[in-house]
Design a protein around this motif. Sequence first.
Motif, PDB file in Angstrom:
ATOM      1  N   LYS A 194       0.855  -1.189   0.000  1.00  0.00           N
ATOM      2  CA  LYS A 194       0.000   0.000   0.000  1.00  0.00           C
ATOM      3  C   LYS A 194       0.886   1.233   0.000  1.00  0.00           C
ATOM      4  CE  LYS A 194      -1.836  -1.271   3.891  1.00  0.00           C
ATOM      5  NZ  LYS A 194      -1.146  -2.551   4.053  1.00  0.00           N
ATOM      6  N   VAL A 195       0.257   2.373  -0.194  1.00  0.00           N
ATOM      7  CA  VAL A 195       0.996   3.634  -0.210  1.00  0.00           C
ATOM      8  C   VAL A 195       1.755   3.815   1.104  1.00  0.00           C
ATOM      9  CG1 VAL A 195       0.780   6.138  -0.356  1.00  0.00           C
ATOM     10  CG2 VAL A 195      -0.648   4.681  -1.800  1.00  0.00           C
ATOM     11  N   GLU A 196       1.135   3.355   2.209  1.00  0.00           N
ATOM     12  CA  GLU A 196       1.750   3.539   3.522  1.00  0.00           C
ATOM     13  C   GLU A 196       3.046   2.742   3.683  1.00  0.00           C
ATOM     14  OE1 GLU A 196      -1.378   2.553   3.022  1.00  0.00           O
ATOM     15  OE2 GLU A 196      -2.445   4.425   3.451  1.00  0.00           O
ATOM     16  N   ASP A 197       3.303   1.773   2.787  1.00  0.00           N
ATOM     17  CA  ASP A 197       4.502   0.942   2.897  1.00  0.00           C
ATOM     18  C   ASP A 197       5.737   1.601   2.311  1.00  0.00           C
ATOM     19  OD1 ASP A 197       3.156  -1.229   4.099  1.00  0.00           O
ATOM     20  OD2 ASP A 197       2.420  -1.886   2.148  1.00  0.00           O
ATOM     21  N   LYS A 198       5.573   2.705   1.623  1.00  0.00           N
ATOM     22  CA  LYS A 198       6.731   3.353   1.008  1.00  0.00           C
ATOM     23  C   LYS A 198       7.654   3.903   2.094  1.00  0.00           C
ATOM     24  CE  LYS A 198       4.579   7.939   0.558  1.00  0.00           C
ATOM     25  NZ  LYS A 198       4.190   9.016  -0.372  1.00  0.00           N
ATOM     26  N   GLY A 199       8.942   4.051   1.724  1.00  0.00           N
ATOM     27  CA  GLY A 199       9.874   4.645   2.678  1.00  0.00           C
ATOM     28  C   GLY A 199      11.188   3.893   2.775  1.00  0.00           C
ATOM     29  N   LYS A 200      11.862   4.099   3.887  1.00  0.00           N
ATOM     30  CA  LYS A 200      13.215   3.581   4.101  1.00  0.00           C
ATOM     31  C   LYS A 200      13.177   2.258   4.861  1.00  0.00           C
ATOM     32  CE  LYS A 200      17.577   5.010   6.339  1.00  0.00           C
ATOM     33  NZ  LYS A 200      18.219   6.116   7.086  1.00  0.00           N
ATOM     34  N   TYR A 201      13.920   1.278   4.342  1.00  0.00           N
ATOM     35  CA  TYR A 201      14.067  -0.027   4.989  1.00  0.00           C
ATOM     36  C   TYR A 201      15.556  -0.309   5.190  1.00  0.00           C
ATOM     37  CZ  TYR A 201       9.142  -0.877   4.008  1.00  0.00           C
ATOM     38  OH  TYR A 201       7.763  -0.791   3.979  1.00  0.00           O
ATOM     39  N   VAL A 202      15.879  -0.962   6.299  1.00  0.00           N
ATOM     40  CA  VAL A 202      17.277  -1.211   6.655  1.00  0.00           C
ATOM     41  C   VAL A 202      17.506  -2.706   6.816  1.00  0.00           C
ATOM     42  CG1 VAL A 202      19.100  -0.800   8.350  1.00  0.00           C
ATOM     43  CG2 VAL A 202      17.478   1.022   7.800  1.00  0.00           C
ATOM     44  N   CYS A 203      18.527  -3.222   6.109  1.00  0.00           N
ATOM     45  CA  CYS A 203      18.985  -4.592   6.312  1.00  0.00           C
ATOM     46  C   CYS A 203      20.177  -4.534   7.258  1.00  0.00           C
ATOM     47  CB  CYS A 203      19.404  -5.228   4.988  1.00  0.00           C
ATOM     48  SG  CYS A 203      20.212  -6.827   5.212  1.00  0.00           S
ATOM     49  N   GLU A 204      20.134  -5.353   8.318  1.00  0.00           N
ATOM     50  CA  GLU A 204      21.216  -5.361   9.310  1.00  0.00           C
ATOM     51  C   GLU A 204      21.758  -6.771   9.472  1.00  0.00           C
ATOM     52  OE1 GLU A 204      20.774  -4.742  13.810  1.00  0.00           O
ATOM     53  OE2 GLU A 204      21.294  -2.735  13.060  1.00  0.00           O
ATOM     54  N   ALA A 205      23.097  -6.893   9.425  1.00  0.00           N
ATOM     55  CA  ALA A 205      23.775  -8.182   9.614  1.00  0.00           C
ATOM     56  C   ALA A 205      24.649  -8.086  10.857  1.00  0.00           C
ATOM     57  CB  ALA A 205      24.617  -8.522   8.399  1.00  0.00           C
ATOM     58  N   LYS A 206      24.502  -9.068  11.778  1.00  0.00           N
ATOM     59  CA  LYS A 206      25.222  -9.042  13.053  1.00  0.00           C
ATOM     60  C   LYS A 206      25.935 -10.371  13.280  1.00  0.00           C
ATOM     61  CE  LYS A 206      22.325  -5.924  15.832  1.00  0.00           C
ATOM     62  NZ  LYS A 206      21.490  -5.846  17.063  1.00  0.00           N
ATOM     63  N   ASN A 207      27.152 -10.292  13.848  1.00  0.00           N
ATOM     64  CA  ASN A 207      27.795 -11.467  14.442  1.00  0.00           C
ATOM     65  C   ASN A 207      28.540 -11.021  15.686  1.00  0.00           C
ATOM     66  OD1 ASN A 207      30.195 -10.344  13.533  1.00  0.00           O
ATOM     67  ND2 ASN A 207      30.604 -11.919  11.998  1.00  0.00           N
ATOM     68  N   SER A 208      29.366 -11.899  16.257  1.00  0.00           N
ATOM     69  CA  SER A 208      30.017 -11.585  17.527  1.00  0.00           C
ATOM     70  C   SER A 208      31.066 -10.495  17.398  1.00  0.00           C
ATOM     71  CB  SER A 208      30.665 -12.844  18.107  1.00  0.00           C
ATOM     72  OG  SER A 208      31.617 -13.383  17.200  1.00  0.00           O
ATOM     73  N   VAL A 209      31.449 -10.162  16.175  1.00  0.00           N
ATOM     74  CA  VAL A 209      32.467  -9.131  15.963  1.00  0.00           C
ATOM     75  C   VAL A 209      31.820  -7.749  15.988  1.00  0.00           C
ATOM     76  CG1 VAL A 209      34.288  -8.290  14.436  1.00  0.00           C
ATOM     77  CG2 VAL A 209      33.823 -10.747  14.602  1.00  0.00           C
ATOM     78  N   THR A 210      30.873  -7.524  15.103  1.00  0.00           N
ATOM     79  CA  THR A 210      30.214  -6.223  15.005  1.00  0.00           C
ATOM     80  C   THR A 210      28.980  -6.387  14.124  1.00  0.00           C
ATOM     81  OG1 THR A 210      30.522  -3.897  14.400  1.00  0.00           O
ATOM     82  CG2 THR A 210      31.648  -5.527  13.039  1.00  0.00           C
ATOM     83  N   TYR A 211      28.545  -5.320  13.466  1.00  0.00           N
ATOM     84  CA  TYR A 211      27.382  -5.397  12.589  1.00  0.00           C
ATOM     85  C   TYR A 211      27.603  -4.496  11.381  1.00  0.00           C
ATOM     86  CZ  TYR A 211      25.792  -0.821  14.186  1.00  0.00           C
ATOM     87  OH  TYR A 211      25.708   0.513  14.450  1.00  0.00           O
ATOM     88  N   ASP A 212      26.816  -4.743  10.347  1.00  0.00           N
ATOM     89  CA  ASP A 212      26.824  -3.927   9.143  1.00  0.00           C
ATOM     90  C   ASP A 212      25.378  -3.652   8.773  1.00  0.00           C
ATOM     91  OD1 ASP A 212      27.756  -2.525   6.951  1.00  0.00           O
ATOM     92  OD2 ASP A 212      27.973  -4.305   5.676  1.00  0.00           O
ATOM     93  N   SER A 213      25.130  -2.532   8.127  1.00  0.00           N
ATOM     94  CA  SER A 213      23.757  -2.217   7.733  1.00  0.00           C
ATOM     95  C   SER A 213      23.752  -1.511   6.387  1.00  0.00           C
ATOM     96  CB  SER A 213      23.066  -1.339   8.787  1.00  0.00           C
ATOM     97  OG  SER A 213      23.702  -0.086   8.888  1.00  0.00           O
ATOM     98  N   VAL A 214      22.644  -1.686   5.681  1.00  0.00           N
ATOM     99  CA  VAL A 214      22.443  -1.066   4.372  1.00  0.00           C
ATOM    100  C   VAL A 214      21.006  -0.572   4.313  1.00  0.00           C
ATOM    101  CG1 VAL A 214      22.132  -1.602   1.927  1.00  0.00           C
ATOM    102  CG2 VAL A 214      24.212  -2.305   3.065  1.00  0.00           C
ATOM    103  N   SER A 215      20.814   0.634   3.803  1.00  0.00           N
ATOM    104  CA  SER A 215      19.471   1.210   3.669  1.00  0.00           C
ATOM    105  C   SER A 215      19.028   1.173   2.216  1.00  0.00           C
ATOM    106  CB  SER A 215      19.454   2.658   4.166  1.00  0.00           C
ATOM    107  OG  SER A 215      19.768   2.721   5.541  1.00  0.00           O
ATOM    108  N   ILE A 216      17.756   0.831   2.013  1.00  0.00           N
ATOM    109  CA  ILE A 216      17.160   0.907   0.684  1.00  0.00           C
ATOM    110  C   ILE A 216      15.893   1.748   0.779  1.00  0.00           C
ATOM    111  CG2 ILE A 216      18.063  -1.359   0.034  1.00  0.00           C
ATOM    112  CD1 ILE A 216      15.123  -2.369   0.229  1.00  0.00           C
TER     113      ILE A 216
END
Length: 483
Positions: A194-216
């Motif tokens: 729906k229209v309300e679903d538009k916007g910014k989404y973030v993928c986050e990957a985590k392990n015991s070292v640290t994390y990484d993230s990417v925005s779409i």
Amino acid sequence: MGLWATVIFFAIFIPFQSSPQPQFEFRSLEPIFRITGQTYELPKGETVELECVVDNLGDNTIVWKQGERVITAGSVKVRKDDRMSLVRNYFRSHNLQIRNLNHIDTGNYTCEVEWQGQPRDITHSLKVLEPPQITHPHEGSNIFVNEGEDVRVSCTALGDPNPEVSWKRVHDGEIEQGLITNDEPGYLNLGKVKVEDKGKYVCEAKNSVTYDSVSIYLHINYKPLVHANQNVVHSGEGAKVDMTCIVDGYPQPVVNWFRKSGDPRTPGLGATITPDSNYVMSTDGPRHHLRIRSVTRLDLYSLFTCEASNEQGRSRESIELTGRPEAPTINSTPDGLFANSFELAFTVKSFSIVIKVEIRYKKKHTGYAEKSGWIMKNYHPTGERIGEQYYTTGITQSIFRVIHYNIEQLEPASKYEVQVKVENEYGWSEYSPSFILNTREKDYSHEYQRGLFGFASGSENVVSQSLTLTIFIICHTILLLLF
């Protein structure tokens, strides 16, 4: 003489024969490692020091190896890697230091001593941990879908240990959770967007070292939505007016204004409005304005339409520009001063002079169904321009008029429902919202009647009260509009 010569000869030339000496064989002590093999786990980029502490080393040589590859032999560095070096913290330690760890450093490291043809060694295990690195999607990727379609976006990441992947949504600056399906970790699944679903989404990957993230960014292609600030605008000839519609849609809609004069029920949008010195169009974000600098009589019988269109379709909403009055607002205090009459005061927005007033009222009954019908009163107000107030909001001009009417022949101690509408040269207004008035059981006596500000009042003070109330109503109406 001959005898002594013989003795001296043997003493000099015959070697002295000594008794045989015992033979000693020196054996070195066996080297002993003071530590056992360890397991090291460090993140990429860190520094590690692999320990090797040996007693009884003697003249034996320590060799460091990674697998079968020799790194050092004694003090000689065989492997040409500037990150690797020997560290002697004290005389028995022969540690191997590796700086700026990389994934190629993962493996087994052996500290070895050769002793009587039999090697003695300890082996350490080194595991270089890799921080998560998202390989798909790329930062700032844009995803375009049509309204009602399904969305499926994968997020893949490398790392050691294997990272856990999750999706989140950023909405109004707040992070929302729970956007991955249980059976498909790493996938963003949205059904029938729906229209309300538009916007910014973030993928986050985590392990015991640290994390990484990417925005779409998810873009929903959808048909324009049009909303008019007002569906009816009351104005007058020569006045300034501002009509506004709020438009939303993707891709960015194109907006046009139309004017249809005459009967609004006539099919069609009418003529396209071309901007000129009198009709000015402007845009402020989603707000689209049509400003008329001087309203004509033809405008006051017209229907203006704001239409927005894009690849997904078109939408429109209409605004009626009319010279008719707005529905009046009753400003009187509900509790009256008299038993059989009530001084009614109301304001109405009307550029043209009010030529007729219709008041209808009925008694309110309690405890059983309503039985009273409306009592109708029609009259032509006189001196109505005395209560006239001009007011401007932004570009739009307004004229408010204050009107009084004394309703008579009411019953004492009763409630009445009252509605009012007015007419000018363009037609009738709608009825005002219902107003409930209360009559007294008996009139205030002459000596206790007081004006609005506490002055003693007789019949002449009623006129003063009405004038004071008129001024108060005008000021009150303006303040309401301002705030």
